[in-house]
Design a protein around this motif. Structure first.
Motif, mmCIF file in Angstrom:
data_model
loop_
_atom_site.group_PDB
_atom_site.id
_atom_site.type_symbol
_atom_site.label_atom_id
_atom_site.label_comp_id
_atom_site.label_asym_id
_atom_site.label_seq_id
_atom_site.Cartn_x
_atom_site.Cartn_y
_atom_site.Cartn_z
ATOM 1 N N LYS A 1 0.827 -1.203 0.000
ATOM 2 C CA LYS A 1 0.000 0.000 0.000
ATOM 3 C C LYS A 1 0.866 1.260 0.000
ATOM 4 C CE LYS A 1 -4.250 -1.922 1.949
ATOM 5 N NZ LYS A 1 -5.200 -1.956 3.096
ATOM 6 N N ILE A 2 2.013 1.191 0.655
ATOM 7 C CA ILE A 2 2.951 2.323 0.637
ATOM 8 C C ILE A 2 3.494 2.518 -0.773
ATOM 9 C CG2 ILE A 2 5.186 3.138 1.491
ATOM 10 C CD1 ILE A 2 4.542 1.698 4.140
ATOM 11 N N HIS A 3 3.885 1.421 -1.436
ATOM 12 C CA HIS A 3 4.355 1.518 -2.830
ATOM 13 C C HIS A 3 3.250 2.068 -3.736
ATOM 14 C CE1 HIS A 3 8.188 -0.269 -2.091
ATOM 15 N NE2 HIS A 3 7.728 -1.483 -1.840
ATOM 16 N N ASN A 4 2.042 1.599 -3.514
ATOM 17 C CA ASN A 4 0.920 2.056 -4.331
ATOM 18 C C ASN A 4 0.707 3.567 -4.189
ATOM 19 O OD1 ASN A 4 -1.498 1.336 -6.008
ATOM 20 N ND2 ASN A 4 -2.557 2.208 -4.238
ATOM 21 N N LYS A 5 0.821 4.054 -2.982
ATOM 22 C CA LYS A 5 0.627 5.477 -2.715
ATOM 23 C C LYS A 5 1.719 6.325 -3.365
ATOM 24 C CE LYS A 5 0.299 8.771 1.134
ATOM 25 N NZ LYS A 5 0.313 8.912 2.626
ATOM 26 N N ASN A 6 2.942 5.818 -3.372
ATOM 27 C CA ASN A 6 4.095 6.598 -3.833
ATOM 28 C C ASN A 6 4.467 6.370 -5.293
ATOM 29 O OD1 ASN A 6 4.528 7.764 -1.269
ATOM 30 N ND2 ASN A 6 5.652 5.947 -0.598
ATOM 31 N N HIS A 7 3.780 5.462 -5.972
ATOM 32 C CA HIS A 7 4.188 5.068 -7.315
ATOM 33 C C HIS A 7 4.285 6.251 -8.281
ATOM 34 C CE1 HIS A 7 4.683 2.889 -10.998
ATOM 35 N NE2 HIS A 7 3.509 3.261 -11.474
ATOM 36 N N SER A 8 5.419 6.322 -8.964
ATOM 37 C CA SER A 8 5.668 7.321 -10.010
ATOM 38 C C SER A 8 6.886 6.852 -10.789
ATOM 39 C CB SER A 8 5.937 8.705 -9.405
ATOM 40 O OG SER A 8 7.182 8.710 -8.714
ATOM 41 N N HIS A 9 7.211 7.575 -11.847
ATOM 42 C CA HIS A 9 8.402 7.243 -12.641
ATOM 43 C C HIS A 9 9.658 7.252 -11.771
ATOM 44 C CE1 HIS A 9 11.908 8.209 -15.155
ATOM 45 N NE2 HIS A 9 11.309 7.520 -16.115
ATOM 46 N N ASP A 10 9.888 8.330 -11.049
ATOM 47 C CA ASP A 10 11.103 8.445 -10.233
ATOM 48 C C ASP A 10 11.108 7.452 -9.087
ATOM 49 O OD1 ASP A 10 11.949 10.460 -11.910
ATOM 50 O OD2 ASP A 10 11.394 12.100 -10.555
ATOM 51 N N TYR A 11 9.935 7.226 -8.495
ATOM 52 C CA TYR A 11 9.852 6.294 -7.369
ATOM 53 C C TYR A 11 10.186 4.873 -7.825
ATOM 54 C CZ TYR A 11 7.957 3.847 -3.299
ATOM 55 O OH TYR A 11 7.807 3.050 -2.178
ATOM 56 N N TYR A 12 9.702 4.483 -9.005
ATOM 57 C CA TYR A 12 9.998 3.157 -9.530
ATOM 58 C C TYR A 12 11.505 2.918 -9.603
ATOM 59 C CZ TYR A 12 10.552 -0.741 -12.773
ATOM 60 O OH TYR A 12 10.942 -1.936 -13.352
ATOM 61 N N TYR A 13 12.226 3.861 -10.175
ATOM 62 C CA TYR A 13 13.672 3.666 -10.335
ATOM 63 C C TYR A 13 14.415 3.751 -9.009
ATOM 64 C CZ TYR A 13 13.026 3.455 -15.317
ATOM 65 O OH TYR A 13 12.631 3.052 -16.573
ATOM 66 N N LYS A 14 13.859 4.504 -8.084
ATOM 67 C CA LYS A 14 14.447 4.537 -6.736
ATOM 68 C C LYS A 14 14.344 3.160 -6.087
ATOM 69 C CE LYS A 14 13.733 6.556 -2.150
ATOM 70 N NZ LYS A 14 12.894 7.494 -1.338
ATOM 71 N N ILE A 15 13.171 2.536 -6.189
ATOM 72 C CA ILE A 15 12.972 1.208 -5.607
ATOM 73 C C ILE A 15 13.742 0.156 -6.394
ATOM 74 C CG2 ILE A 15 11.258 -0.555 -5.042
ATOM 75 C CD1 ILE A 15 11.226 1.963 -3.250
ATOM 76 N N ARG A 16 13.772 0.274 -7.702
ATOM 77 C CA ARG A 16 14.502 -0.688 -8.519
ATOM 78 C C ARG A 16 15.982 -0.708 -8.153
ATOM 79 N NH1 ARG A 16 15.901 -0.468 -14.928
ATOM 80 N NH2 ARG A 16 17.609 0.772 -14.059
ATOM 81 N N ASN A 17 16.543 0.445 -7.861
ATOM 82 C CA ASN A 17 17.984 0.548 -7.612
ATOM 83 C C ASN A 17 18.402 0.192 -6.198
ATOM 84 O OD1 ASN A 17 18.355 1.359 -10.254
ATOM 85 N ND2 ASN A 17 18.341 3.546 -9.771
ATOM 86 N N LEU A 18 17.466 -0.184 -5.347
ATOM 87 C CA LEU A 18 17.817 -0.521 -3.964
ATOM 88 C C LEU A 18 18.812 -1.668 -3.875
ATOM 89 C CD1 LEU A 18 14.401 -0.281 -2.049
ATOM 90 C CD2 LEU A 18 16.358 1.276 -1.897
#
Length: 278
Positions: free
Chosen positions: A79-96
């Protein structure tokens, strides 16, 4: 029961054809083994009481462990990911996974990350580079926000995975089926062979044609032990050649695959279901 993961090359389109090769009454008294579990379309469609599911990918293994053991916490993290989802957020999470701190991330957060990336990436691919880092770009959606939380699916799968006859493993495919025997079904859906060559980079070590030869030898052994074997793959010259022994029967299927981000990239490919039985 529907899968949580959108698995590229998944068997949702082939499940009906696969099930036609299974004696459901016999399966009720035996065990289903799925050593390359992925999205799990077959197992989740059958919902059999006894199943051994396995995946060599530790991230994917952890997803199913967390779905089984901690569905509430997992849904909360999604639900936190769903709330924050965006182009920049995706790549931030991908790069973890490129950060040293990733090792300290909780198992629930790691599982939520994989589900989030899977639900939002290009075509539901799971691909890593030679360093083991997830490298699939963000996908494009044409129907609004993607379904990231999947709460109903997670709760249904959690209930199923908690049944006493369900076993979840994280090992090599040969090890995963070592207890398979008379009357059991083994469905093997390895990374596909391609012509002229190549396998999807599903894990950092890949899956080679030598691995596929090893899989064929395993199938011979399983048939000799009395198990019923089902293998899906592309109908390449190599696949047809190595499974040429008369214990195997071939069922060819034309399957529509999406190879780009839009419908114009769809094409029909020839796949094969290989059936082995004494």
């Amino acid at each position: 029961m529907e899968p949580v993961l959108k698995w590229a090359g998944g068997k949702r389109k082939l499940v009906t054809s696969i099930i036609q090769l299974i004696d459901l009454k016999q399966l009720n008294n035996h065990r289903l083994f799925e050593p390359f579990f992925g999205g799990g379309s077959l197992t989740f469609s059958l919902e059999c009481e006894k199943a051994t599911i396995n995946d060599l990918n530790p991230e994917l293994y952890n997803v199913y462990i967390q779905i089984r053991d901690n569905p509430d916490e997992l849904i909360k993290a999604l639900k936190i990911h769903n709330k924050n989802h965006s182009h920049d957020y995706y790549y931030k999470i991908r790069n973890l996974d490129r950060l040293a701190s990733y090792k300290k991330l909780s198992l629930i957060k790691k599982a939520a990350r994989i589900i989030y990336l899977n639900r939002t990436c290009f075509n539901g691919l799971y691909r890593v580079n030679s360093n083991g880092f997830f490298n699939v770009p963000l996908g494009r959606t044409t129907s609004g926000k993607p379904d990231i939380v999947c709460e109903d699916k997670i709760r249904a799968i959690s209930k199923y995975l908690n049944k006493p006859g369900i076993e979840i493993l994280n090992c090599d495919f040969v090890e995963a089926v070592k207890t398979a025997g008379e009357g059991d079904y083994v469905y093997l859906d390895p990374p596909y062979d391609y012509e002229p060559s190549g396998f999807t980079s599903y894990t950092s070590r890949g899956f080679s044609q030598d691995d596929l030869r090893r899989l064929e030898k395993l199938c011979e052994s399983l048939v000799e032990r009395g198990a019923i074997v089902l293998v899906s793959n592309n109908s390449t010259l190599f696949v047809n050649e190595i499974f040429s022994k008369n214990i195997f029967k071939f069922n060819y299927l034309n399957v529509h695959r999406n190879i780009s981000g839009n419908n114009s990239g769809r094409r029909t490919v020839r796949e094969v279901l290989i059936y082995g039985k004494k």
